[in-house]
Design a protein around this motif. Structure first.
Motif, mmCIF file in Angstrom:
data_model
loop_
_atom_site.group_PDB
_atom_site.id
_atom_site.type_symbol
_atom_site.label_atom_id
_atom_site.label_comp_id
_atom_site.label_asym_id
_atom_site.label_seq_id
_atom_site.Cartn_x
_atom_site.Cartn_y
_atom_site.Cartn_z
ATOM 1 N N THR A 1 -61.085 6.117 -7.023
ATOM 2 C CA THR A 1 -62.327 6.337 -7.758
ATOM 3 C C THR A 1 -63.506 6.302 -6.801
ATOM 4 O O THR A 1 -63.444 5.659 -5.746
ATOM 5 C CB THR A 1 -62.530 5.266 -8.848
ATOM 6 N N SER A 2 -64.540 7.003 -7.174
ATOM 7 C CA SER A 2 -65.806 6.837 -6.469
ATOM 8 C C SER A 2 -66.414 5.499 -6.861
ATOM 9 O O SER A 2 -66.106 4.939 -7.914
ATOM 10 C CB SER A 2 -66.786 7.954 -6.848
ATOM 11 N N PHE A 3 -67.254 4.965 -5.990
ATOM 12 C CA PHE A 3 -68.136 3.867 -6.381
ATOM 13 C C PHE A 3 -69.480 4.097 -5.708
ATOM 14 O O PHE A 3 -69.674 5.096 -5.030
ATOM 15 C CB PHE A 3 -67.516 2.486 -6.099
ATOM 16 N N VAL A 4 -70.434 3.210 -5.926
ATOM 17 C CA VAL A 4 -71.853 3.499 -5.659
ATOM 18 C C VAL A 4 -72.209 4.794 -6.397
ATOM 19 O O VAL A 4 -72.837 5.699 -5.856
ATOM 20 C CB VAL A 4 -72.169 3.625 -4.155
ATOM 21 N N SER A 5 -71.759 4.872 -7.643
ATOM 22 C CA SER A 5 -71.956 6.067 -8.464
ATOM 23 C C SER A 5 -73.227 5.972 -9.304
ATOM 24 O O SER A 5 -73.998 6.928 -9.382
ATOM 25 C CB SER A 5 -70.741 6.279 -9.378
ATOM 26 N N LEU A 6 -73.449 4.839 -9.934
ATOM 27 C CA LEU A 6 -74.655 4.679 -10.744
ATOM 28 C C LEU A 6 -75.910 4.675 -9.879
ATOM 29 O O LEU A 6 -77.006 4.996 -10.357
ATOM 30 C CB LEU A 6 -74.573 3.382 -11.554
ATOM 31 N N LEU A 7 -75.742 4.328 -8.605
ATOM 32 C CA LEU A 7 -76.881 4.315 -7.680
ATOM 33 C C LEU A 7 -76.986 5.611 -6.871
ATOM 34 O O LEU A 7 -77.840 5.709 -5.987
ATOM 35 C CB LEU A 7 -76.764 3.130 -6.714
ATOM 36 N N LEU A 8 -76.124 6.574 -7.174
ATOM 37 C CA LEU A 8 -76.114 7.804 -6.382
ATOM 38 C C LEU A 8 -77.454 8.541 -6.386
ATOM 39 O O LEU A 8 -77.894 9.000 -5.320
ATOM 40 C CB LEU A 8 -74.996 8.727 -6.861
ATOM 41 N N PRO A 9 -78.155 8.681 -7.519
ATOM 42 C CA PRO A 9 -79.460 9.364 -7.473
ATOM 43 C C PRO A 9 -80.445 8.685 -6.519
ATOM 44 O O PRO A 9 -81.137 9.358 -5.746
ATOM 45 C CB PRO A 9 -79.944 9.305 -8.927
ATOM 46 N N ALA A 10 -80.483 7.343 -6.564
ATOM 47 C CA ALA A 10 -81.379 6.619 -5.667
ATOM 48 C C ALA A 10 -80.943 6.777 -4.214
ATOM 49 O O ALA A 10 -81.774 6.921 -3.307
ATOM 50 C CB ALA A 10 -81.402 5.139 -6.041
ATOM 51 N N MET A 11 -79.631 6.789 -3.990
ATOM 52 C CA MET A 11 -79.114 6.960 -2.632
ATOM 53 C C MET A 11 -79.458 8.341 -2.096
ATOM 54 O O MET A 11 -79.890 8.492 -0.947
ATOM 55 C CB MET A 11 -77.593 6.765 -2.643
ATOM 56 N N LEU A 12 -79.277 9.340 -2.940
ATOM 57 C CA LEU A 12 -79.581 10.710 -2.527
ATOM 58 C C LEU A 12 -81.063 10.865 -2.212
ATOM 59 O O LEU A 12 -81.434 11.476 -1.198
ATOM 60 C CB LEU A 12 -79.162 11.684 -3.632
ATOM 61 N N PRO B 1 -66.240 10.416 -10.848
ATOM 62 C CA PRO B 1 -65.939 11.614 -10.046
ATOM 63 C C PRO B 1 -66.758 11.727 -8.776
ATOM 64 O O PRO B 1 -66.298 12.301 -7.791
ATOM 65 C CB PRO B 1 -66.238 12.771 -11.011
ATOM 66 N N ILE B 2 -67.971 11.219 -8.791
ATOM 67 C CA ILE B 2 -68.825 11.286 -7.606
ATOM 68 C C ILE B 2 -69.443 9.919 -7.344
ATOM 69 O O ILE B 2 -69.546 9.088 -8.247
ATOM 70 C CB ILE B 2 -69.931 12.357 -7.738
ATOM 71 N N GLY B 3 -69.846 9.713 -6.096
ATOM 72 C CA GLY B 3 -70.443 8.441 -5.709
ATOM 73 C C GLY B 3 -70.561 8.381 -4.205
ATOM 74 O O GLY B 3 -69.919 9.148 -3.477
ATOM 75 N N GLY B 4 -71.358 7.462 -3.720
ATOM 76 C CA GLY B 4 -71.583 7.372 -2.285
ATOM 77 C C GLY B 4 -70.349 6.986 -1.498
ATOM 78 O O GLY B 4 -70.238 7.309 -0.311
ATOM 79 N N SER B 5 -69.393 6.283 -2.129
ATOM 80 C CA SER B 5 -68.178 5.830 -1.460
ATOM 81 C C SER B 5 -66.973 6.084 -2.340
ATOM 82 O O SER B 5 -67.105 6.350 -3.541
ATOM 83 C CB SER B 5 -68.260 4.333 -1.139
ATOM 84 N N ARG B 6 -65.789 6.007 -1.730
ATOM 85 C CA ARG B 6 -64.542 6.162 -2.480
ATOM 86 C C ARG B 6 -63.586 5.041 -2.140
ATOM 87 O O ARG B 6 -63.445 4.654 -0.969
ATOM 88 C CB ARG B 6 -63.883 7.512 -2.179
ATOM 89 N N LEU B 7 -62.946 4.509 -3.182
ATOM 90 C CA LEU B 7 -61.874 3.524 -3.061
ATOM 91 C C LEU B 7 -60.548 4.237 -3.257
ATOM 92 O O LEU B 7 -60.399 5.023 -4.190
ATOM 93 C CB LEU B 7 -62.033 2.434 -4.118
ATOM 94 N N VAL B 8 -59.594 3.964 -2.373
ATOM 95 C CA VAL B 8 -58.245 4.495 -2.505
ATOM 96 C C VAL B 8 -57.259 3.335 -2.451
ATOM 97 O O VAL B 8 -57.304 2.520 -1.525
ATOM 98 C CB VAL B 8 -57.893 5.514 -1.390
ATOM 99 N N VAL B 9 -56.394 3.272 -3.445
ATOM 100 C CA VAL B 9 -55.315 2.286 -3.495
ATOM 101 C C VAL B 9 -54.008 3.071 -3.504
ATOM 102 O O VAL B 9 -53.805 3.915 -4.374
ATOM 103 C CB VAL B 9 -55.402 1.403 -4.750
ATOM 104 N N ALA B 10 -53.132 2.813 -2.529
ATOM 105 C CA ALA B 10 -51.908 3.602 -2.410
ATOM 106 C C ALA B 10 -50.725 2.711 -2.061
ATOM 107 O O ALA B 10 -50.880 1.631 -1.483
ATOM 108 C CB ALA B 10 -52.081 4.694 -1.366
ATOM 109 N N LYS B 11 -49.536 3.195 -2.387
ATOM 110 C CA LYS B 11 -48.301 2.457 -2.139
ATOM 111 C C LYS B 11 -47.436 3.237 -1.154
ATOM 112 O O LYS B 11 -47.247 4.449 -1.299
ATOM 113 C CB LYS B 11 -47.542 2.269 -3.458
ATOM 114 N N LYS B 12 -46.927 2.535 -0.160
ATOM 115 C CA LYS B 12 -46.028 3.184 0.790
ATOM 116 C C LYS B 12 -44.711 3.520 0.115
ATOM 117 O O LYS B 12 -44.091 2.686 -0.535
ATOM 118 C CB LYS B 12 -45.771 2.266 2.000
ATOM 119 N N LEU B 13 -44.312 4.767 0.267
ATOM 120 C CA LEU B 13 -43.041 5.184 -0.321
ATOM 121 C C LEU B 13 -41.893 4.591 0.470
ATOM 122 O O LEU B 13 -41.927 4.510 1.705
ATOM 123 C CB LEU B 13 -42.949 6.714 -0.309
#
Length: 292
Positions: free
Chosen positions: A219-230, A279-291
């Motif tokens: 998911t994206s994060f820093v999303s609600l603050l994206l307008p201010a960041m931009l 869907p959009i935001g200043g940063s993205r979090l990724v959580v993944a599992k090694k197969l």
């Protein structure tokens, strides 16, 4: 298992001396150094930034909110973890949170720049720290979880690093990543921070999958603050050579504003925990599992 960076043999002895070829990494300022030639000028960052980061991280809204999100992800997706490695641990702010909130976990931290490690060691005395090039991780199937937080964007060979982290994880191990997002947010702040790129969602997901992972949550994060960041980035679009450019201005903000921004990011975090993927935001979090 440990992995010898000279002969590539794997071994489980307590020290770092390879039982096959006899190679043993040097120590610099008390830390095992796996890439000593890069310890003082490893590239991708400026070592002099560590002092300012160490002073600002604990109070700044962005670092605090990101830490909370990382701790939630580890607790939610791999609560049984007993070993954790942070690649690019910087001053140890994230690792200190993981150690404090997971008393049964063994934590390790690596940093290419030797100058960051004393700050990290002072924060997390129980951790094992090492100087290391993330492109050459000296472990094989060693850790339950590995995290790298706002590090990959500094490295040209990011896919090599992802493959190395996969190799160092146990089968089924957890990968936690945060990265800056959206090329259209590129600004002088990225240049100052020595970023190579800002990621797109599909680009990030595809690179993680190619490294042998299945994505559990992104998911994206820093999303609600994206307008201010931009707006902030567009107002400060001048070159880093400009005398008016202050790279730390986004970190040095008033207490009232900092509290307001932290409250917004905490609300955003609640929505993420409830299952909302921004869907959009200043940063993205990724959580993944090694197969396996």
């Amino acid at each position: 298992m440990k992995s010898c960076l000279e002969c590539k043999s794997s071994f489980t002895s307590p020290g770092w001396a390879c039982p096959v070829c006899g190679y043993e990494p040097v120590r610099l300022d008390g830390f095992v150094a796996h890439a000593p030639a890069l310890a003082h000028e490893g590239g991708g960052f400026k070592a002099e930034y560590f002092q300012e980061l160490a002073a600002l991280e604990e109070s700044n809204f962005w670092f605090r909110a990101r830490n909370a999100l990382i701790l939630w992800a580890l607790r939610t997706f791999k609560p049984e973890s007993t070993s954790f490695l942070e690649v690019g641990c910087g001053t140890g702010f994230v690792l200190s949170g993981i150690a404090c909130n997971n008393p049964g976990i063994t934590v390790s931290g690596s940093e290419i720049f030797l100058s960051g490690l004393p700050y990290a060691a002072s924060r997390v005395s129980s951790a094992e720290f090492m100087q290391m090039d993330a492109r050459h991780i000296p472990f094989v199937e060693e850790f339950d979880a590995i995290g790298s937080f706002d590090v990959l964007e500094h490295i040209e060979q990011d896919e090599l690093v992802l493959n190395q982290m996969s190799r160092a994880l146990k089968p089924g191990g957890l990968l936690l990543l945060t990265v800056p997002q959206h090329s259209w947010l590129w600004s002088a702040a990225d240049e100052y921070a020595c970023h190579v790129r800002r990621y797109g969602r599909e680009e990030m997901q595809e690179k993680v999958r190619r490294a042998g992972f299945s994505i559990l949550r992104t998911t994206s994060f820093v999303s609600l603050l994206l307008p201010a960041m931009l707006l902030s980035r567009k107002k400060k679009s001048q070159s880093i050579e400009s005398p008016e450019y202050d790279p730390a201005q986004e970190l040095r903000i008033s207490g009232v504003l900092n509290a307001c921004l932290l409250a917004i990011m905490r609300f955003e975090s609640v929505l993420i925990r409830l299952g909302l993927n921004f869907p959009i935001g200043g940063s993205r979090l990724v959580v993944a599992k090694k197969l396996s």
